[in-house]
Design an enzyme around this catalytic site. Structure first.
Site, PDB file in Angstrom:
ATOM      1  N   GLU A 171      16.534  29.386  43.303  1.00 55.22           N
ATOM      2  CA  GLU A 171      16.308  30.708  42.705  1.00 55.22           C
ATOM      3  C   GLU A 171      15.208  31.412  43.482  1.00 55.22           C
ATOM      4  O   GLU A 171      14.168  30.810  43.762  1.00 55.22           O
ATOM      5  CB  GLU A 171      15.827  30.627  41.245  1.00 55.22           C
ATOM      6  CG  GLU A 171      16.883  30.292  40.245  1.00 55.22           C
ATOM      7  CD  GLU A 171      16.375  30.305  38.807  1.00 55.22           C
ATOM      8  OE1 GLU A 171      15.392  31.023  38.512  1.00 55.22           O
ATOM      9  OE2 GLU A 171      16.957  29.583  37.994  1.00 55.22           O
ATOM     10  N   GLU A 185      13.985  24.078  35.607  1.00 49.30           N
ATOM     11  CA  GLU A 185      12.603  24.420  35.267  1.00 49.30           C
ATOM     12  C   GLU A 185      12.120  23.813  33.949  1.00 49.30           C
ATOM     13  O   GLU A 185      11.832  24.552  32.989  1.00 49.30           O
ATOM     14  CB  GLU A 185      12.442  25.950  35.245  1.00 49.30           C
ATOM     15  CG  GLU A 185      12.818  26.615  36.550  1.00 49.30           C
ATOM     16  CD  GLU A 185      12.517  28.117  36.582  1.00 49.30           C
ATOM     17  OE1 GLU A 185      12.015  28.644  35.574  1.00 49.30           O
ATOM     18  OE2 GLU A 185      12.771  28.748  37.621  1.00 49.30           O
TER      19      GLU A 185
HETATM   20  C1  FCB Z   1      13.405  31.727  36.186  1.00 48.63           C
HETATM   21  C2  FCB Z   1      14.567  31.305  35.317  1.00 48.63           C
HETATM   22  C3  FCB Z   1      15.723  32.289  35.348  1.00 48.63           C
HETATM   23  C4  FCB Z   1      15.247  33.708  35.354  1.00 48.63           C
HETATM   24  C5  FCB Z   1      14.236  33.919  36.449  1.00 48.63           C
HETATM   25  C6  FCB Z   1      13.764  35.345  36.584  1.00 48.63           C
HETATM   26  O1  FCB Z   1      12.236  31.150  35.713  1.00 48.63           O
HETATM   27  O2  FCB Z   1      15.055  30.046  35.708  1.00 48.63           O
HETATM   28  O3  FCB Z   1      16.560  32.002  34.256  1.00 48.63           O
HETATM   29  O4  FCB Z   1      14.720  34.012  34.110  1.00 48.63           O
HETATM   30  O5  FCB Z   1      13.129  33.092  36.226  1.00 48.63           O
END
Ligand code: FCB
Length: 463
Positions: free
Chosen positions: A355, A162
């Protein structure tokens, strides 16, 4: 609802969020150690100094992955542990990841390694951090060092997690480390993230890597009225295409360049040849998805947005719609389906959901069980959304839940809990939540219950 055979299931974490041991075995300070010490920067004055104490308890955590039957584990390496000053390797730091990787492989768990999940060595920040162009070289050196040490056993590599967050939240609105508040600087930092990604990808390729990726966070823009299409375009450009297009070899989108021209931050950072470096072909793209963003156009296209992304004008972000998670994020699984279908067509590259997950107010009951029905439902709905995308033709190869453990949630400290496993931060006891057992069952069956079918945490929750 069965997933394709060979679909990769797993859970994800990040070094600073779980490891603790920030001064152990020669680890140098990171920008998050320094930022967390600034009064008011992190909720409750919290830091990652102890976090989940994973540095010392990693074997227990690998056992948990194994108990849950996770075939895959996505984790990140801490640059300041491996190179305390940002450039000189620390054998003790490398040795930790060596032990972790071996522990995973001993249990047949495939490691997916992310090189940068926001914990920049403070020594490099003192030399300018992501604002300094040389960071691309430093990051490529670091990538090469980690790959030389672990590349014989780790097959799947992700350069950056990210870059949107580390550039725009770190250098734009200052809510993340290093806490710089300057939108123009943030654009420069963002370009250097992408350049560093490209140089590291080249270094990894040269070292023989065959499964390379970047993890990008996408927030699809939603507007009720088709007349607001320009708000959708503007938000999508700076949030999503800013990072995706250059990585795909398309350069920065022309509309984005025009939208950002008034800041004069991006163009001066770009040098000849940069876009070719950034375009190093990738084998898969990590898709991090949490929530969409509701948008509406402003009458004046030059009016600054209420959304603090660098240079964003002519549109407003509207409040998210219920149901929300405890971080105030809208639950909208259909956006995940649309996103995956769109990205698959747009990138022509295999996708992995790297994620996805949610924070809810978890309670440990008297029997020591966490009945997190809301998270069970969240996962069920989002997994059906992934399934629907695959049915619609999207090339999605895996799904990694965020997160294995409750952990240090950046500027929110230890408030929001995202884990499949509950962590009591006072005594470090771990309890698999009902959602953890549910996800284990999904992974074991390679299938998610269809809508209307009972979604249960599985037999093992009752033990
Ligand atoms: C994302 C991040 C991770 C965590 C989630 C909830 O943006 O990559 O580290 O904080 O959100």
């Amino acid at each position: 609802m069965a997933f394709p055979s060979g679909f990769l299931w797993g859970a994800a974490t990040a070094a600073y969020q779980i490891e603790g041991a920030t001064a152990e075995d020669g680890r140098g300070p990171s920008i998050w150690d320094v930022f967390a010490a600034v009064p008011g920067a992190v909720e409750g004055g919290a830091s990652g100094a102890t976090a989940c104490d994973h540095y010392r308890r990693y074997r227990e955590d690998v056992d948990l992955l194994s108990t849950l039957g996770m075939p895959t584990y996505r984790f990140s390496t801490a640059w300041p542990r491996i190179m305390p000053d940002g450039r000189t390797p620390n054998p003790a730091g490398l040795a930790f990841y060596d032990r972790l990787v071996d522990a995973l492989l001993d249990r047949d768990i495939t490691p997916v390694l992310t090189l940068y999940h926001w914990d920049l060595p403070q020594a490099l920040q003192e030399r300018g951090g992501w604002v300094e162009r040389d960071i691309a070289l430093w990051f490529a050196e670091y990538a090469g060092t980690v790959h030389t040490r672990l590349g014989d056993r780790v097959k799947h590599w992700t350069t950056l997690n990210e870059p949107f967050c580390s550039a725009f939240l770190g250098y734009g609105n200052g809510v993340h480390a290093p806490g710089v508040k300057n939108p123009r600087t943030a654009l420069r930092a963002a370009h250097h993230h992408l350049l560093a990604h490209g140089q590291a990808a080249q270094a990894l390729r040269a070292g023989g890597a065959t499964s390379l990726s970047i993890a990008l966070n996408f927030s699809p823009a939603l507007a009720d009225d088709p007349a607001d299409h320009d708000a959708v375009r503007r938000f999508d450009a700076v949030h999503n295409r800013f990072f995706l297009d250059p990585v795909l070899g398309r350069g920065y989108p022309a509309d984005l360049r025009a939208d950002l021209a008034h800041l004069d931050g991006l163009e001066p950072a770009i040098r000849d040849g940069d876009l070719d470096v950034i375009a190093e072909p990738l084998d898969w793209i990590g898709v991090n998805y949490y929530a969409p963003t509701r948008v509406v156009s402003l009458a004046d296209p030059t009016e600054p947005s209420n959304c603090p992304l660098p240079g964003l004008r002519g549109m407003s972000v509207l409040p998210p719609r219920a149901p929300l998670t405890v971080t105030g994020w809208e639950q909208h699984p259909a956006s995940l389906t649309d996103l995956l279908v769109h990205l698959s067509e747009y990138t022509r590259t295999p996708l992995v959901v790297a994620e996805n997950g949610a924070a809810f107010p978890d309670v440990v009951d008297e029997g020591g069980r966490v009945r997190d029905d809301d998270r069970v439902r969240y996962f069920a709905e989002h997994l059906r959304a992934v399934h629907a995308a695959i049915e619609a033709g999207a090339d999605v190869r895996g799904y990694l839940a965020w997160s294995l453990l409750d952990n240090f949630e950046w500027a929110w400290g230890y408030g929001p809990r995202f884990g499949l496993v509950h962590v009591d931060f006072a005594c470090q006891r771990r309890i698999v939540k009902d959602s953890g057992w549910f996800f284990a069952e999904v992974a074991a069956r390679n299938a998610v219950p269809a809508e209307g079918h009972p979604v249960t945490p599985g037999r093992r929750a009752d033990r």
